[in-house]
Structures are given as structure tokens and as C-alpha cells.
Design a protein around this motif. Structure first.
Motif, mmCIF file in Angstrom:
data_model
loop_
_atom_site.group_PDB
_atom_site.id
_atom_site.type_symbol
_atom_site.label_atom_id
_atom_site.label_comp_id
_atom_site.label_asym_id
_atom_site.label_seq_id
_atom_site.Cartn_x
_atom_site.Cartn_y
_atom_site.Cartn_z
ATOM 1 N N VAL A 404 1.419 10.441 -2.387
ATOM 2 C CA VAL A 404 2.368 10.304 -1.287
ATOM 3 C C VAL A 404 2.005 11.146 -0.079
ATOM 4 O O VAL A 404 2.075 10.683 1.066
ATOM 5 N N PHE A 405 1.597 12.391 -0.294
ATOM 6 C CA PHE A 405 1.408 13.302 0.826
ATOM 7 C C PHE A 405 -0.048 13.516 1.247
ATOM 8 O O PHE A 405 -0.304 14.065 2.309
ATOM 9 N N SER A 406 -1.002 13.077 0.431
ATOM 10 C CA SER A 406 -2.407 13.324 0.754
ATOM 11 C C SER A 406 -3.264 12.063 0.791
ATOM 12 O O SER A 406 -4.467 12.166 1.007
ATOM 13 N N SER A 407 -2.670 10.910 0.587
ATOM 14 C CA SER A 407 -3.452 9.676 0.504
ATOM 15 C C SER A 407 -2.986 8.672 1.550
ATOM 16 O O SER A 407 -1.923 8.814 2.153
ATOM 17 N N GLY A 408 -3.803 7.647 1.744
ATOM 18 C CA GLY A 408 -3.471 6.613 2.709
ATOM 19 C C GLY A 408 -4.175 5.319 2.375
ATOM 20 O O GLY A 408 -4.877 5.205 1.354
ATOM 21 N N ALA A 409 -4.023 4.351 3.252
ATOM 22 C CA ALA A 409 -4.626 3.042 3.044
ATOM 23 C C ALA A 409 -6.131 3.144 2.824
ATOM 24 O O ALA A 409 -6.710 2.379 2.045
ATOM 25 N N ARG A 410 -6.767 4.097 3.488
ATOM 26 C CA ARG A 410 -8.232 4.252 3.393
ATOM 27 C C ARG A 410 -8.688 4.604 1.979
ATOM 28 O O ARG A 410 -9.862 4.444 1.642
ATOM 29 N N ASP A 411 -7.776 5.095 1.144
ATOM 30 C CA ASP A 411 -8.151 5.547 -0.200
ATOM 31 C C ASP A 411 -8.036 4.457 -1.257
ATOM 32 O O ASP A 411 -8.404 4.672 -2.410
ATOM 33 N N VAL A 412 -7.534 3.290 -0.893
ATOM 34 C CA VAL A 412 -7.415 2.185 -1.852
ATOM 35 C C VAL A 412 -8.804 1.621 -2.147
ATOM 36 O O VAL A 412 -9.566 1.308 -1.233
ATOM 37 N N ILE A 413 -9.138 1.513 -3.423
ATOM 38 C CA ILE A 413 -10.453 0.996 -3.811
ATOM 39 C C ILE A 413 -10.367 -0.308 -4.607
ATOM 40 O O ILE A 413 -11.380 -0.963 -4.837
ATOM 41 N N LEU A 414 -9.166 -0.691 -5.011
ATOM 42 C CA LEU A 414 -8.989 -1.944 -5.745
ATOM 43 C C LEU A 414 -7.612 -2.515 -5.436
ATOM 44 O O LEU A 414 -6.614 -1.788 -5.474
#
Length: 441
Positions: A404-414
Motif C-alpha cells: 500500500v505505501f511503497s508500491s505502485g503500478a510500475r511494480d506489477v509483473i503479472l
């Protein structure tokens, strides 16, 4: 064929995170969720797909979008401080600047953006619904596409407007699939007359058709509904529109028309009163919370704490990229949490609650919670993997907090929908993304 997806964490949403978790998928359905040892121990013959240092979680549900308006990303930002001018400029640009091909191509690009960002399901509104409907089908996403009414606030327009709307809807519905279905969207209480709302309500109730509407988004809207004056009244006068429905809040207006009987999805709800919220709660309607769009226009902060306290089904939506600029539900839910903590009635939703809001909450708001929104046996395999390998995410002391606080759309891999991979490791697998990007440049 049975396949086991595994990663460092599995986030079922309806249960605590599972370290070294696994999900067994077959024929588009989730069959089992547990630790890798547990799942592999029972299904020894299944192929194992290890996503590594990542979290597997339900696909994100964007319950309020306008994929058609992807063509206007950044075009209207100079008017964000004047909602009336923003709306009229949008209508003029659509009519004079963009072809239907431009809009269709951009809608497809918007669906791709969503898939890349981990969105597996959209609640999308379209003036020409076929653009969004086709885009979701081509990319392989799930969703409800709501055919929107044309501008019809005058009682005298009701019959003709209803015939046009239902004709467009019936054509759109012929393209429905197991993943993408059609609904109706009377745009808002200030653009749809009371007789037209009544006709839409009766039509939708008779055939269990999903309905969504923008509600209590701005001061302009409430001023018109309560007093019959203000910006929208001036627009009506300019165009010879007769408006006679003042004296009620927008929520009371919808309730009087019967539209809330349809389990309606209400977008925004920034200006709702306690009396309005009681009506919404009693009706069983749901809410699409769009904090970034609301803030960008300066409309205010929707009372998420009150939605929650009244147990109103609530999900999050990005709105259009003309009013938000990106389709990133991780960022959207961060805004929701932080605004809620600083509101008149502070609400400290934790990270687990935030993840629920953008997954199961959105599924409930769309009426799809029996199919998607959590990782449970029997539900459809709409699953995403979020990488946890970035330095900006480490160390991971709490995986839900990291998401929630450290991730974003760029981190989606699948991104997987109904057991089919739509996006993996930087590549859209269902359409030629490079050709689509060329078409919108």
C-alpha cells in the motif's frame, strides 16, 4: 491443466497473508490457496510457476473509469479550477477535435494501461459504450461497461432520450461475454430529467441491468438541485432547457425517481449529507470513491469514514485520465487512506483495509463479489503479482504495508484474468501494444 502460482507472499484478502504461499488454478478458477508445501502436497502433478520475490493478490477492481476519455489525458488540466468550464471544454473537444477512431484507439490504450497496473476489472462509462466494451474484450479484461445517456435534462426530451439510450444499450449488449457485460449510466442528476430517470429505473429493475451515475460530485450540482440556480441553471437557460426539479438534494432526487432500487453504483458522493447517506445505505446502493479526481478539481474529500460506518459497499475508481491522468489504484488508495485520516471524522484504515478496498470492496460495489475480489477456492482466477524487489520497498517488515505505501503500478509483473495471462514481465500478451501506441501519438 492445473497450475500452481507461488511467490514469497500470497494475500488472500479474506485471510491473513501467507508466507511462501501458493494458488492452484484450473480452467480459470481458483481451486486451492495455502502454503506451497500444502498445495503441492495435494496436487503433486500440477506445474509450478514461481513468481519469486513478489506478492500474489487478487486483481485490482477499478470501479469508476471513462476509457473513452483517455484521448484527453492532460488536455483539460488548465481548467481544473473551474469545473463548469472543464465540462464544456471536454464536450467541445470531443465533438470538434477527435474522431471516433481516435477515441477508440485511446480507449484501447487505456485498457492496456490498466492491465499493466494490475487492474483486472473495470466499471467503465462510455457515451459510445462500444469503445470501452471492445477495449476490455480485446485486452482480455473483465468489466461492466455502462452505456451513458446523452445530455437530456429537459422533461420534454425524456421519451426520445430513453429510446436512444435503450437502442444503444441493446446493440451493446449483443457483444457481452462471460467477462464483459453491459449496463446503463444516466450521467448525473443535472443532465438527466426526472422522467428519464424513472424510465431508466423501471427498465433496469425489470431486467436486472447494472446502473451507475455520478452523484454529488460538485457544489454546482448541489446548488442546482437545491435552489435551481448557479452554473448549470445558466447553461440550461442558454440552451432553452426547462428545469423544474429543485428543492431536493441530488440523492433525494434519485431516490424519488426509484433509481436507487437498482443497487446503483454512485460515483464520487463528495457533497452527501448524513440524510443522504442514510438513504444510500437503506437502498443498498454502492459507492465508487475517487479521491484523486475529487481533489484535482478541488471538490473536496468524500466522507469515507461515514461510508464505512454505515456499511455502504465502497470501492475505488480512477475516474478518467482527463481528470486524474493515470490509472494507478495503488496511488488512488493511498490518497483515500490519507485523506480519510485527516477528515472531519478521522478514519485510520490500515494497509489490509486498503487492499480490501481496491479488490473485494470494488468487487462488492460492482456486484461481482461472488466471482472476484479475493483469493478463495471457487472464485475466478483474476490474480496479479506485485514485485517486492525494489530498493524503495525494502526491508519488508509488513507485506501489506509494503504493497500500500511503497508500491505502485510500475511494480506489477503479472496480470491474469480468468486464469489467462494478460500481462507479464513488461509485455502485454493479448494485443500489439506498439501498434496501438503509434495510433494515439
Amino acid at each position: 491443466m492445473k497450475k500452481i502460482l507461488t511467490a514469497r507472499y500470497v494475500l488472500p484478502v479474506t485471510a491473513p497473508p501467507i508466507e511462501r504461499g501458493a494458488i492452484l488454478v484450473e480452467d480459470g478458477k481458483i481451486l486451492s490457496v495455502g502454503t506451497l508445501d500444502e498445495v503441492r502436497g495435494v496436487f503433486k502433478e500440477a506445474e509450478v510457476d514461481d513468481l519469486g520475490d513478489a506478492a500474489l493478490m487478487p486483481g485490482l477492481v477499478n470501479c469508476h473509469s471513462h476509457l473513452e476519455l483517455t484521448v484527453m489525458r492532460g488536455l483539460l488540466d488548465r481548467h481544473d479550477d473551474d469545473f463548469g468550464t472543464w465540462l464544456t471544454t471536454l464536450a467541445k473537444a470531443r465533438a470538434e477535435r477527435f474522431s471516433e477512431t481516435d477515441i477508440s484507439n485511446a480507449a484501447l490504450a487505456g485498457a492496456i494501461e490498466g492491465a499493466r497496473a494490475g487492474v483486472t476489472c473495470f466499471g467503465d462509462i462510455g457515451r459510445i459504450g462500444s469503445h470501452g466494451h471492445s477495449s476490455l474484450r480485446r485486452v482480455g479484461l473483465r468489466g461492466i461497461v455502462y452505456q451513458e445517456t446523452e445530455f437530456a435534462p429537459d422533461d420534454r426530451q425524456a421519451g426520445e432520450a430513453f429510446q436512444k439510450l435503450t437502442a444503444s444499450f441493446e446493440i451493446l449488449r449483443k457483444s457481452d461475454t462471460a467477462l464483459v457485460r453491459s449496463g446503463l449510466s444516466p450521467h448525473s442528476p443535472y443532465t438527466v430529467s426526472e422522467p428519464l430517470c424513472r424510465q431508466i429505473a423501471e427498465f433496469s429493475v425489470a431486467d436486472s441491468i447494472p446502473v451507475t451515475i455520478h452523484l454529488s460530485e460538485s457544489n454546482h450540482e448541489e446548488e442546482l438541485l437545491l435552489t435551481g440556480r448557479g452554473f448549470f441553471s445558466d447553461v440550461f437557460s442558454k440552451h432553452g432547457v426547462e428545469w423544474t426539479h429543485k428543492g431536493r438534494s441530488a440523492t433525494h432526487f434519485l431516490n424519488d425517481t426509484g433509481l436507487l432500487r437498482t443497487g446503483t453504483l454512485l460515483a464520487h458522493c463528495v457533497k452527501v449529507s448524513d440524510a443522504d447517506l442514510k438513504i444510500i445505505s437503506d437502498s443498498g446502493a454502492s459507492i465508487a470513491h475517487c479521491p484523486k479526481s475529487n481533489a484535482k478539481f478541488g471538490h473536496g474529500v468524500a466522507p469515507l469514514a461515514k461510508f464505512t460506518s454505515r456499511l455502504i459497499k465502497t470501492g475505488v475508481g480512477s475516474d478518467s485520465v482527463a481528470s486524474n491522468n493515470t490509472v494507478d489504484l495503488f496511488e488512488e488508495v493511498r490518497f483515500a487512506l490519507l485523506f480519510a485520516r485527516t477528515g472531519d471524522v478521522p478514519l485510520f484504515i490500515d494497509a489490509a483495509g486498503a487492499i480490501r478496498l481496491m479488490t473485494l470492496g470494488g468487487a462488492q460495489a460492482l456486484g461481482l463479489e461472488s466471482e472476484i475480489g479475493s483469493l478463495e477456492p471457487g472464485k475466478r482466477a483474476d490474480i496479479i503479482a506485485v514485485s517486492l524487489s525494489a530498493v524503495s520497498q525494502r526491508p519488508i517488515n509488513d507485506v501489506e504495508s509494503s504493497i500500500v505505501f511503497s508500491s505502485g503500478a510500475r511494480d506489477v509483473i503479472l496480470t491474469m484474468v480468468d486464469g489467462e495471462e494478460i500481462y507479464r514481465d513488461g509485455r502485454i500478451l493479448t494485443v500489439d501494444e506498439s501498434e496501438i501506441l503509434k495510433s494515439i501519438d
